[in-house]
Design a protein around this motif. Structure first.
Motif, PDB file in Angstrom:
ATOM      1  N   ILE A   1     -75.304 -57.651-153.315  1.00 10.56           N
ATOM      2  CA  ILE A   1     -76.410 -57.838-152.370  1.00 10.56           C
ATOM      3  C   ILE A   1     -77.695 -57.276-152.964  1.00 10.56           C
ATOM      4  CG2 ILE A   1     -77.300 -57.131-150.110  1.00 10.56           C
ATOM      5  CD1 ILE A   1     -74.271 -57.236-149.172  1.00 10.56           C
ATOM      6  N   ALA A   2     -77.633 -56.069-153.521  1.00  9.14           N
ATOM      7  CA  ALA A   2     -78.815 -55.425-154.089  1.00  9.14           C
ATOM      8  C   ALA A   2     -79.381 -56.206-155.275  1.00  9.14           C
ATOM      9  CB  ALA A   2     -78.476 -53.994-154.514  1.00  9.14           C
ATOM     10  N   ALA A   3     -78.516 -56.872-156.035  1.00 11.31           N
ATOM     11  CA  ALA A   3     -78.950 -57.577-157.241  1.00 11.31           C
ATOM     12  C   ALA A   3     -79.421 -59.009-156.967  1.00 11.31           C
ATOM     13  CB  ALA A   3     -77.806 -57.609-158.256  1.00 11.31           C
ATOM     14  N   SER A   4     -79.290 -59.479-155.761  1.00 10.76           N
ATOM     15  CA  SER A   4     -79.651 -60.865-155.432  1.00 10.76           C
ATOM     16  C   SER A   4     -81.163 -60.989-155.267  1.00 10.76           C
ATOM     17  CB  SER A   4     -78.931 -61.313-154.160  1.00 10.76           C
ATOM     18  OG  SER A   4     -77.540 -61.312-154.377  1.00 10.76           O
ATOM     19  N   LEU A   5     -81.812 -61.598-156.229  1.00  5.60           N
ATOM     20  CA  LEU A   5     -83.263 -61.701-156.231  1.00  5.60           C
ATOM     21  C   LEU A   5     -83.809 -62.621-155.145  1.00  5.60           C
ATOM     22  CD1 LEU A   5     -83.877 -61.831-160.089  1.00  5.60           C
ATOM     23  CD2 LEU A   5     -83.991 -59.848-158.552  1.00  5.60           C
ATOM     24  N   TRP A   6     -82.980 -63.445-154.570  1.00  2.00           N
ATOM     25  CA  TRP A   6     -83.394 -64.354-153.512  1.00  2.00           C
ATOM     26  C   TRP A   6     -83.368 -63.678-152.139  1.00  2.00           C
ATOM     27  CZ3 TRP A   6     -79.272 -65.063-150.248  1.00  2.00           C
ATOM     28  CH2 TRP A   6     -78.010 -64.788-150.770  1.00  2.00           C
TER      29      TRP A   6
ATOM     30  N   GLY B   1     -82.196 -70.973-149.378  1.00  4.35           N
ATOM     31  CA  GLY B   1     -83.117 -70.504-150.409  1.00  4.35           C
ATOM     32  C   GLY B   1     -83.332 -69.008-150.262  1.00  4.35           C
ATOM     33  N   GLU B   2     -84.556 -68.612-150.209  1.00  5.42           N
ATOM     34  CA  GLU B   2     -84.892 -67.201-150.049  1.00  5.42           C
ATOM     35  C   GLU B   2     -84.650 -66.766-148.601  1.00  5.42           C
ATOM     36  OE1 GLU B   2     -88.533 -65.229-152.094  1.00  5.42           O
ATOM     37  OE2 GLU B   2     -89.213 -66.127-150.216  1.00  5.42           O
ATOM     38  N   ILE B   3     -84.080 -65.574-148.432  1.00  8.35           N
ATOM     39  CA  ILE B   3     -83.925 -65.023-147.092  1.00  8.35           C
ATOM     40  C   ILE B   3     -84.637 -63.678-147.036  1.00  8.35           C
ATOM     41  CG2 ILE B   3     -81.750 -66.206-146.623  1.00  8.35           C
ATOM     42  CD1 ILE B   3     -80.359 -63.472-147.090  1.00  8.35           C
ATOM     43  N   PHE B   4     -84.933 -63.229-145.824  1.00  4.81           N
ATOM     44  CA  PHE B   4     -85.649 -61.982-145.619  1.00  4.81           C
ATOM     45  C   PHE B   4     -84.781 -61.024-144.816  1.00  4.81           C
ATOM     46  CE2 PHE B   4     -88.752 -65.210-146.343  1.00  4.81           C
ATOM     47  CZ  PHE B   4     -89.694 -64.597-147.148  1.00  4.81           C
TER      48      PHE B   4
ATOM     49  N   LEU C   1     -71.428 -65.007-151.104  1.00  7.25           N
ATOM     50  CA  LEU C   1     -72.782 -64.591-150.742  1.00  7.25           C
ATOM     51  C   LEU C   1     -73.805 -65.655-151.127  1.00  7.25           C
ATOM     52  CD1 LEU C   1     -74.684 -62.431-149.594  1.00  7.25           C
ATOM     53  CD2 LEU C   1     -74.819 -61.464-151.894  1.00  7.25           C
ATOM     54  N   ASP C   2     -73.603 -66.309-152.244  1.00 12.27           N
ATOM     55  CA  ASP C   2     -74.549 -67.313-152.723  1.00 12.27           C
ATOM     56  C   ASP C   2     -74.684 -68.502-151.768  1.00 12.27           C
ATOM     57  OD1 ASP C   2     -76.373 -68.003-154.911  1.00 12.27           O
ATOM     58  OD2 ASP C   2     -75.026 -69.729-155.161  1.00 12.27           O
TER      59      ASP C   2
ATOM     60  N   MET D   1     -88.521 -72.554-144.839  1.00 13.97           N
ATOM     61  CA  MET D   1     -87.829 -72.025-143.683  1.00 13.97           C
ATOM     62  C   MET D   1     -87.671 -70.520-143.866  1.00 13.97           C
ATOM     63  SD  MET D   1     -84.041 -72.920-142.189  1.00 13.97           S
ATOM     64  CE  MET D   1     -84.347 -73.805-140.679  1.00 13.97           C
ATOM     65  N   THR D   2     -88.038 -69.755-142.863  1.00  9.67           N
ATOM     66  CA  THR D   2     -87.905 -68.304-142.912  1.00  9.67           C
ATOM     67  C   THR D   2     -86.629 -67.904-142.172  1.00  9.67           C
ATOM     68  OG1 THR D   2     -90.303 -68.109-142.875  1.00  9.67           O
ATOM     69  CG2 THR D   2     -89.052 -66.122-142.416  1.00  9.67           C
ATOM     70  N   VAL D   3     -85.678 -67.325-142.902  1.00 11.52           N
ATOM     71  CA  VAL D   3     -84.371 -66.970-142.351  1.00 11.52           C
ATOM     72  C   VAL D   3     -84.176 -65.462-142.449  1.00 11.52           C
ATOM     73  CG1 VAL D   3     -81.878 -67.298-142.580  1.00 11.52           C
ATOM     74  CG2 VAL D   3     -83.440 -69.214-142.975  1.00 11.52           C
ATOM     75  N   HIS D   4     -83.777 -64.856-141.340  1.00  5.42           N
ATOM     76  CA  HIS D   4     -83.542 -63.410-141.256  1.00  5.42           C
ATOM     77  C   HIS D   4     -82.107 -63.127-140.812  1.00  5.42           C
ATOM     78  CE1 HIS D   4     -87.776 -62.609-141.610  1.00  5.42           C
ATOM     79  NE2 HIS D   4     -87.635 -61.347-141.305  1.00  5.42           N
ATOM     80  N   PRO D   5     -81.214 -62.737-141.691  1.00  6.42           N
ATOM     81  CA  PRO D   5     -79.895 -62.277-141.252  1.00  6.42           C
ATOM     82  C   PRO D   5     -79.921 -60.769-141.005  1.00  6.42           C
ATOM     83  CG  PRO D   5     -79.895 -62.487-143.619  1.00  6.42           C
ATOM     84  CD  PRO D   5     -81.273 -62.908-143.136  1.00  6.42           C
ATOM     85  N   ASP D   6     -79.007 -60.313-140.163  1.00  4.76           N
ATOM     86  CA  ASP D   6     -78.810 -58.867-140.096  1.00  4.76           C
ATOM     87  C   ASP D   6     -77.693 -58.529-141.081  1.00  4.76           C
ATOM     88  OD1 ASP D   6     -76.482 -59.488-138.660  1.00  4.76           O
ATOM     89  OD2 ASP D   6     -76.919 -58.148-137.000  1.00  4.76           O
TER      90      ASP D   6
END
Length: 129
Positions: free
Chosen positions: A52-57, A27-30, A19-20, A1-6
């Motif tokens: 936020i910057a350190a979240s590899l997902w 899973g991974e977000i874009f 945040l997690d 699933m491709t998820v895009h938050p603003d």
């Protein structure tokens, strides 16, 4: 699933230590570069920007072409993060867009994108009140 938050769907859960939850749900977000900059700058007061910057997902999607031609995309009043989220979601054929601003949500929906707000990411089965 491709998820895009603003931006706000990143900052809001980060401010309350959740945040997690986005990772556990999707899973991974874009996010776009504009959202990344907004989220890390706005969240720096409380250290949330660092989380936020350190979240590899959280993947920063980069794109250079407009998927819809030369038409103007953004109505007045939308920010760079909202506009870039809609553009990126269209380009990557996102399954879900998460944004709170009513005008931005309507704008995304006008392109056929499925949109929820921040409140939509708080399922009761995750024990978040």
């Amino acid at each position: 699933m491709t998820v895009h938050p603003d931006t706000s769907p990143l900052i809001t859960p980060a401010k309350i230590g959740q945040l997690d939850l986005l990772r556990r749900l999707h899973g991974e977000i874009f996010i776009t570069r504009d959202v990344y900059v907004e989220a890390t700058d706005a969240g720096n007061d409380l250290g949330d920007g660092l989380e936020i910057a350190a979240s590899l997902w959280i993947r920063v999607s980069e794109f250079t072409e407009e998927p819809y031609g030369a038409q103007p995309l953004a109505p007045r009043g939308l920010g760079a993060g909202e506009v870039s989220t809609v553009r990126s979601a269209l380009r990557l054929k996102a399954d879900l867009v998460i944004m709170d601003d009513r005008a931005a949500r309507r704008h995304a929906e006008s392109f056929g994108l499925d949109v929820i707000g921040c409140i939509g990411i708080w399922p009761s089965d995750f024990g978040v009140a």
